[in-house]
Design an enzyme around this catalytic site. Structure first.
Site, PDB file in Angstrom:
ATOM      1  N   LYS A   1      -2.410  -1.780   2.694  1.00 47.77           N
ATOM      2  CA  LYS A   1      -1.956  -2.158   1.358  1.00 47.77           C
ATOM      3  C   LYS A   1      -2.292  -3.613   1.130  1.00 47.77           C
ATOM      4  CE  LYS A   1       0.348  -0.132  -2.101  1.00 47.77           C
ATOM      5  NZ  LYS A   1       0.439   1.304  -2.430  1.00 47.77           N
TER       6      LYS A   1
HETATM    7  P1  NAD Z   1       1.949   0.886 -13.280  1.00 50.44           P
HETATM    8  O1  NAD Z   1       1.715  -0.554 -13.251  1.00 50.44           O
HETATM    9  O2  NAD Z   1       0.986   1.778 -13.967  1.00 50.44           O
HETATM   10  O3  NAD Z   1       3.391   1.205 -13.899  1.00 50.44           O
HETATM   11  C1  NAD Z   1       4.568   0.613 -13.478  1.00 50.44           C
HETATM   12  C2  NAD Z   1       5.586   0.847 -14.579  1.00 50.44           C
HETATM   13  O4  NAD Z   1       6.873   0.473 -14.113  1.00 50.44           O
HETATM   14  C3  NAD Z   1       5.303   0.003 -15.829  1.00 50.44           C
HETATM   15  O5  NAD Z   1       5.468   0.817 -16.978  1.00 50.44           O
HETATM   16  C4  NAD Z   1       6.391  -1.067 -15.782  1.00 50.44           C
HETATM   17  O6  NAD Z   1       6.743  -1.525 -17.052  1.00 50.44           O
HETATM   18  C5  NAD Z   1       7.514  -0.298 -15.128  1.00 50.44           C
HETATM   19  N1  NAD Z   1       8.525  -1.139 -14.518  1.00 50.44           N
HETATM   20  C6  NAD Z   1       8.383  -2.273 -13.779  1.00 50.44           C
HETATM   21  N2  NAD Z   1       9.585  -2.748 -13.434  1.00 50.44           N
HETATM   22  C7  NAD Z   1      10.497  -1.884 -13.943  1.00 50.44           C
HETATM   23  C8  NAD Z   1      11.913  -1.810 -13.911  1.00 50.44           C
HETATM   24  N3  NAD Z   1      12.628  -2.734 -13.278  1.00 50.44           N
HETATM   25  N4  NAD Z   1      12.516  -0.769 -14.550  1.00 50.44           N
HETATM   26  C9  NAD Z   1      11.804   0.162 -15.172  1.00 50.44           C
HETATM   27  N5  NAD Z   1      10.472   0.164 -15.230  1.00 50.44           N
HETATM   28  C10 NAD Z   1       9.832  -0.848 -14.633  1.00 50.44           C
HETATM   29  O7  NAD Z   1       2.150   1.310 -11.750  1.00 50.44           O
HETATM   30  P2  NAD Z   1       2.008   2.735 -11.086  1.00 50.44           P
HETATM   31  O8  NAD Z   1       0.674   2.798 -10.471  1.00 50.44           O
HETATM   32  O9  NAD Z   1       2.473   3.800 -12.001  1.00 50.44           O
HETATM   33  O10 NAD Z   1       3.049   2.558  -9.877  1.00 50.44           O
HETATM   34  C11 NAD Z   1       4.428   2.858 -10.021  1.00 50.44           C
HETATM   35  C12 NAD Z   1       4.971   3.241  -8.652  1.00 50.44           C
HETATM   36  O11 NAD Z   1       4.226   4.348  -8.156  1.00 50.44           O
HETATM   37  C13 NAD Z   1       4.846   2.145  -7.585  1.00 50.44           C
HETATM   38  O12 NAD Z   1       5.929   2.232  -6.708  1.00 50.44           O
HETATM   39  C14 NAD Z   1       3.567   2.528  -6.859  1.00 50.44           C
HETATM   40  O13 NAD Z   1       3.502   2.009  -5.547  1.00 50.44           O
HETATM   41  C15 NAD Z   1       3.705   4.030  -6.880  1.00 50.44           C
HETATM   42  N6  NAD Z   1       2.460   4.752  -6.644  1.00 50.44           N
HETATM   43  C16 NAD Z   1       1.389   4.590  -7.470  1.00 50.44           C
HETATM   44  C17 NAD Z   1       0.218   5.274  -7.182  1.00 50.44           C
HETATM   45  C18 NAD Z   1      -1.000   5.194  -8.079  1.00 50.44           C
HETATM   46  O14 NAD Z   1      -1.974   5.894  -7.797  1.00 50.44           O
HETATM   47  N7  NAD Z   1      -1.000   4.425  -9.133  1.00 50.44           N
HETATM   48  C19 NAD Z   1       0.141   6.106  -6.072  1.00 50.44           C
HETATM   49  C20 NAD Z   1       1.263   6.262  -5.266  1.00 50.44           C
HETATM   50  C21 NAD Z   1       2.414   5.572  -5.565  1.00 50.44           C
END
Ligand code: NAD
Length: 422
Positions: free
Chosen positions: A112
């Site tokens: 990561k």
């Molecule tokens: P992203 O940046 O697309 O979205 C994150 C969202 O969370 C945004 O809409 C943001 O406004 C919101 N957010 C941030 N702080 C917040 C809070 N305190 N309360 C409510 N909403 C809040 O990111 P993503 O890629 O969707 O990632 C989100 C989660 O999913 C993370 O934990 C990430 O590690 C995990 N994840 C993502 C992927 C991927 O392929 N993108 C894969 C596995 C896991």
């Protein structure tokens, strides 16, 4: 419940990752020598990133790349740009990637990266220069056979395009396989952008089927309406579930009769927030998590559900789209309440699974149709869910420990076969 070890109340995600590792390793009666080898990150790179900002001054950012394990293949894992990024957070996320890749049985280890920054306050030019400097600084670690980054919170396909270009320029020829989650025009895979949300959807369907509860008509709440959360919400909406509440970093909205998710996605694209969506009322973050619902999807950041608020959760199923959204203390309370948890290293593994498909396509220079990607992803997610569920039922451990046992067991086996170098 056979696992009775005392749980420490900690908000440090790396400590949480280590606690869950220990619980799983104990249940597996894992050889103490193997534990020594696989528990901690193999390599950590901490970089200082001077970047010229638009007003001419130089700002220095801190960045990290952690390779937790390369036992089963190259390190694999996303890059996060967020003001709260710390080394311990990146170490936790890298550790979870190792077990996650093993749970879905793809030939990767775990890694990561992260940069402590406020991307929402930076221009495109500043983001590009910071990304390229970061890519150049972690260059000794990354490569299609070594360590393959992907998007995470506040990074996207454009970020990956800049990393791919920086890496390729230094090598002298195009190397698309150095990152996944790229734009389709640069060797990205169809279906990668929505893969995490789609994987969350498949595992939620499996959980509902296991519990004998219909998804049609089920009330759904999603915390974090970004890549993972919005796609999961959209697919559940398409399956006639009723998405009653969602949030992002700016606020939470609620409509007891259900939100029109496709329209909400368009609204968020236009305005950058969910607040103000017509027909929805604003509620507080604690009210959102405590809404009466069948399915709760935390899809934002770590520690959303902890020892303080877990008792307020009314959902029957919690599907962890985010990494580490429930603390070990929160886990025990949810388990006590009979909540069915789909742990992160299973629930959100669709992203890395399609990243693997993308890498395979790049290596073969042969690209698949979207239907192929979805069918393969569905097979992987449903098989992995069934394997974790079997351990949960046979060994009478939580779904979290069951998933960790599957992942840790596979990595332990690989390390045992490879032996100790030198
Ligand atoms: P992203 O940046 O697309 O979205 C994150 C969202 O969370 C945004 O809409 C943001 O406004 C919101 N957010 C941030 N702080 C917040 C809070 N305190 N309360 C409510 N909403 C809040 O990111 P993503 O890629 O969707 O990632 C989100 C989660 O999913 C993370 O934990 C990430 O590690 C995990 N994840 C993502 C992927 C991927 O392929 N993108 C894969 C596995 C896991």
């Amino acid at each position: 419940m056979q696992v009775t070890e005392k749980i420490k109340a900690s908000k440090n995600p790396f400590e949480a990752a280590l606690q869950n590792f220990d619980l799983a390793a104990n249940m597996l009666e894992l050889d103490p020598n193997i534990r020594q080898i696989i528990k901690y990150p193999e390599r950590i790179l901490h970089v200082s990133l001077p970047v010229r900002m638009d007003d001419g001054h130089i700002h220095r950012f801190e960045g990290y790349r952690v390779q937790h394990s390369t036992a089963r293949g190259p390190a694999k894992g996303g890059i996060r740009f967020h003001p709260n990024v710390t080394l311990d957070e990146v170490k936790a996320l890298a550790t979870w990637m190792t077990w996650k890749c093993a749970v879905v049985n793809i030939p990767y280890g775990g890694g990561k990266g992260g940069v402590t920054c406020s991307p929402k306050e930076m221009s495109q030019g500043e983001l590009e220069r910071m990304t390229r400097r970061y890519a150049a600084s972690i260059l000794p670690l990354i490569g299609p056979e070594q360590d393959i980054p992907a998007p995470d919170v506040y990074t996207n396909s454009q970020t990956m395009a800049w990393i791919m270009d920086t890496y390729s320029m230094t090598k002298g020829y195009p190397i698309p396989g150095v990152v996944t989650g790229k734009p389709i025009a640069l060797g990205g895979s169809l279906g990668r952008n929505e893969a995490t949300g789609r994987g969350v959807y498949y595992t939620t369907l499996s959980a509902a089927e296991h519990l004998g509860v219909p998804v049609k008509g089920a009330k759904v709440v999603v915390q974090g309406f970004g890549n993972a959360g919005s796609i999961a919400a959209q697919l559940l909406h398409g399956a006639e579930a009723c998405v009653i509440g969602v949030s992002d970093s700016r606020g939470c909205i609620y409509n007891r009769n259900g939100l029109d998710v496709p329209k909400l996605i368009t609204y968020k694209e236009k305005t950058g927030q969910v607040l103000g969506f017509p027909g929805a009322e604003e509620i507080r973050p604690d009210e959102l998590l405590g809404l009466e619902c069948g399915i709760l999807i935390p899809a934002a950041l770590e520690n959303a559900i902890d020892g303080d608020n877990a008792r307020t959760i009314k959902a029957k199923i919690v599907g962890e789209a985010a990494n580490g959204p429930v603390t070990p203390e929160g886990d025990l309370i949810l388990e006590d309440k009979g909540v069915f948890l789909i742990p992160d290293i299973l629930c959100n593994a669709g992203g890395v699974t399609v990243s693997y498909f993308e890498w395979v396509q790049d290596e073969q220079h042969l690209f698949w149709e979207a239907a192929d990607v979805y069918n393969r992803l569905e097979r992987v997610m449903k098989t992995s869910f069934a394997e974790v569920l079997k351990i949960h039922l046979d060994r009478k451990v939580s779904m979290r420990i069951a998933a960790n046992m599957l992942g840790v067991g596979r990595v332990g086996e690989a390390v045992k076969l490879r032996g100790l170098y030198p």
